[in-house]
Design a protein around this motif. Structure first.
Motif, PDB file in Angstrom:
ATOM      1  N   GLN A 230       0.832  -1.210   0.000  1.00 40.95           N
ATOM      2  CA  GLN A 230       0.000   0.000   0.000  1.00 40.95           C
ATOM      3  C   GLN A 230       0.867   1.259   0.000  1.00 40.95           C
ATOM      4  O   GLN A 230       0.463   2.295  -0.518  1.00 40.95           O
ATOM      5  N   ALA A 231       2.063   1.125   0.567  1.00 40.46           N
ATOM      6  CA  ALA A 231       2.989   2.253   0.588  1.00 40.46           C
ATOM      7  C   ALA A 231       3.679   2.444  -0.755  1.00 40.46           C
ATOM      8  O   ALA A 231       4.402   3.421  -0.943  1.00 40.46           O
ATOM      9  N   GLY A 232       3.499   1.508  -1.678  1.00 37.50           N
ATOM     10  CA  GLY A 232       4.067   1.646  -3.015  1.00 37.50           C
ATOM     11  C   GLY A 232       5.370   0.919  -3.234  1.00 37.50           C
ATOM     12  O   GLY A 232       6.124   1.244  -4.161  1.00 37.50           O
TER      13      GLY A 232
ATOM     14  N   ALA B  81      10.967  -0.843  -7.206  1.00 38.94           N
ATOM     15  CA  ALA B  81      10.439   0.518  -7.361  1.00 38.94           C
ATOM     16  C   ALA B  81       9.690   0.933  -6.104  1.00 38.94           C
ATOM     17  O   ALA B  81       9.178   0.093  -5.357  1.00 38.94           O
ATOM     18  N   LEU B  82       9.649   2.243  -5.861  1.00 38.86           N
ATOM     19  CA  LEU B  82       8.841   2.813  -4.787  1.00 38.86           C
ATOM     20  C   LEU B  82       8.000   3.935  -5.373  1.00 38.86           C
ATOM     21  O   LEU B  82       8.542   4.868  -5.977  1.00 38.86           O
ATOM     22  N   LYS B  83       6.703   3.829  -5.221  1.00 34.87           N
ATOM     23  CA  LYS B  83       5.786   4.850  -5.713  1.00 34.87           C
ATOM     24  C   LYS B  83       5.100   5.477  -4.504  1.00 34.87           C
ATOM     25  O   LYS B  83       4.145   4.937  -3.958  1.00 34.87           O
ATOM     26  N   THR B  84       5.624   6.648  -4.089  1.00 39.14           N
ATOM     27  CA  THR B  84       5.238   7.198  -2.781  1.00 39.14           C
ATOM     28  C   THR B  84       4.519   8.548  -2.845  1.00 39.14           C
ATOM     29  O   THR B  84       4.341   9.186  -1.810  1.00 39.14           O
TER      30      THR B  84
ATOM     31  N   HIS C 242       1.451   9.224  -3.179  1.00 38.37           N
ATOM     32  CA  HIS C 242       0.226   9.218  -2.373  1.00 38.37           C
ATOM     33  C   HIS C 242       0.537   9.394  -0.884  1.00 38.37           C
ATOM     34  O   HIS C 242      -0.280   9.949  -0.129  1.00 38.37           O
ATOM     35  N   LEU C 243       1.729   8.946  -0.450  1.00 39.16           N
ATOM     36  CA  LEU C 243       2.110   9.152   0.950  1.00 39.16           C
ATOM     37  C   LEU C 243       2.307  10.631   1.241  1.00 39.16           C
ATOM     38  O   LEU C 243       1.924  11.130   2.319  1.00 39.16           O
ATOM     39  N   LYS C 244       2.891  11.335   0.280  1.00 37.23           N
ATOM     40  CA  LYS C 244       3.069  12.784   0.450  1.00 37.23           C
ATOM     41  C   LYS C 244       1.715  13.481   0.570  1.00 37.23           C
ATOM     42  O   LYS C 244       1.570  14.449   1.332  1.00 37.23           O
ATOM     43  N   ASP C 245       0.720  12.989  -0.158  1.00 28.80           N
ATOM     44  CA  ASP C 245      -0.629  13.578  -0.069  1.00 28.80           C
ATOM     45  C   ASP C 245      -1.186  13.433   1.341  1.00 28.80           C
ATOM     46  O   ASP C 245      -1.794  14.370   1.875  1.00 28.80           O
TER      47      ASP C 245
END
Length: 405
Positions: free
Chosen positions: A95-97, A111-114, A116-119
């Motif tokens: 869920q954290a990417g 890969a890390l897709k983060t 949405h965490l910044k949002d």
């Protein structure tokens, strides 16, 4: 937005209130907080009871089970913070990417897709993430294996462009020597990535995570969970004012020296020796080879003492193939090392170390050197005395010592 990633290991998660306090303190300093959490020892025991009578989980299902422990901790911490009036949200690794390959129990980060965490951080939420897990391209849960929790924290700090990654433990930071043995040991305000790698045998962070931090230039701080005080910062090369020729003295007290003598007129199969040990999961540390005559060699190497019986059994089975005539085992040894990035620029550090040990009649059995580390294998009974002597010889008991030119 200033982001801090805080890493809470198994020890820290046994102290939930202190963990929450560290996160709250950071938000009061106008920082956005991301916490990475491992499974506590208590929950690990509980999980074992729950999975009985099954004694072994491997592969895909093994990772599914392993990942669940940290997820429990993430939900527990986020819910505790909410009960205390602090907005928080928990995420699993995927869920954290976090995306990984499909090597179960030893997955590699892909890969890390983060974003949405910044949002969520912009909305004022404290984010809690379950450590050591991700998801494969086939949507299977995966775990990163040894050092995975530490690596998760550093990787997230890199992806989020965090100000720093904080590691919390019972220690106040790193010291110039083990403080339980050397009363004059000083806390180190700063070490380099390379120094921390050399200290990894006794440090609080896994080498895998240190390498990642160095690669992506992530600032790391090793701090106390219980005290509100600065810890030890880890980063690139430090200034001359901070730079000591030797920064720390470390030791390992479970060393065994193995010596193999090759058969006369036959070539000792050195490659075969170490290939055999590697294939059986044996880590070899210091290696010394002597050749007295053509095709007559003696080789010595050090191993962890717990592996002695296994090593003797493995080598004896292949005695003819490896072409050795005798094996000698010397136990009750220790490895004492000095570490410091400053020694690369100054000759004579090794000589000073050996002279200090010689003056105290401490026998050196083996020597290993790198650009920033010198190790000696000595009798275990002399280990603490040697650490104390070297600590004094290199004046590590003096605070804020500057390099002399």
């Amino acid at each position: 937005m200033q982001i801090i990633v805080q890493n809470f290991n198994q020890f820290a998660m046994n102290h939930l209130e202190q963990v929450a306090d560290k996160m709250i303190q950071a938000t009061r300093q106008k920082k956005s907080v991301v916490a990475v959490v491992e499974m506590s020892a208590a929950n690990q025991t509980y999980l074992k009871k729950m999975t009985a009578p099954v004694s072994r989980f491997t592969g895909r299902e093994g990772d599914m089970l392993s990942a669940s422990g940290a997820q429990i901790e993430a939900a527990r911490l986020a819910s505790y913070l909410c009960e205390k009036g602090h907005d928080s949200i928990a995420f699993t690794g995927w869920q954290a990417g976090i995306e990984t390959d499909h090597t179960f129990s030893q997955a590699r980060l892909l890969a890390l897709k983060t974003n949405h965490l910044k949002d969520w951080l912009k909305k004022g939420k404290m984010v809690v993430i379950a450590a050591n897990q991700g998801m494969t391209g086939e949507l299977d849960i995966s775990t990163l294996g040894e050092g995975g929790a530490d690596t998760t924290a550093v990787a997230l700090a890199a992806s989020l462009r965090a100000e720093k990654c904080e590691y919390f433990s019972k220690e106040e930071g790193l010291f110039s020597a083990p403080k339980q043995w050397v009363q004059k040991a000083q806390k180190l305000p700063y070490v380099t990535y390379d120094e921390l790698l050399e200290l990894s045998e006794t440090s609080l962070i896994h080498p895998r995570a240190i390498e990642f931090a160095k690669q992506y230039n992530v600032n790391v701080e090793i701090r106390s969970l219980f005290k509100q005080m600065p810890g030890t910062m880890v980063g690139e090369e430090c200034s001359l004012e901070q730079n000591l020729l030797v920064r720390s003295i470390t030791f390992i007290d479970n060393v065994t020296k193995i010596t193999l003598e090759g058969k006369k007129q036959k070539k000792l199969n050195v490659a075969g020796v170490f290939s055999t040990l590697a294939d059986n999961g044996i880590n070899v540390d210091i290696i010394i080879q002597n050749t007295y005559e053509l095709d007559h060699s003696i080789i010595s190497f050090s191993i962890d003492s717990k592996d002695v019986e296994k090593v003797e059994k493995i080598l004896s089975k292949q005695k003819e193939e490896l072409q050795y005539s005798s094996i000698e085992v010397e136990n009750e040894l220790a490895k004492v090392s000095i570490v410091g990035s400053g020694m690369i620029f100054y000759p004579g550090v090794a000589a000073k170390m050996f002279q200090a040990l010689s003056d105290e009649k401490i026998r050196i059995k083996m020597i290993s050197t790198s650009e920033i580390k010198i190790s000696t294998v000595i009798p275990r009974e002399d280990m603490i005395r040697a650490v104390d002597i070297l600590h004094d010889s290199f004046e590590l008991n003096i605070e804020d010592k500057e390099v002399e030119f």
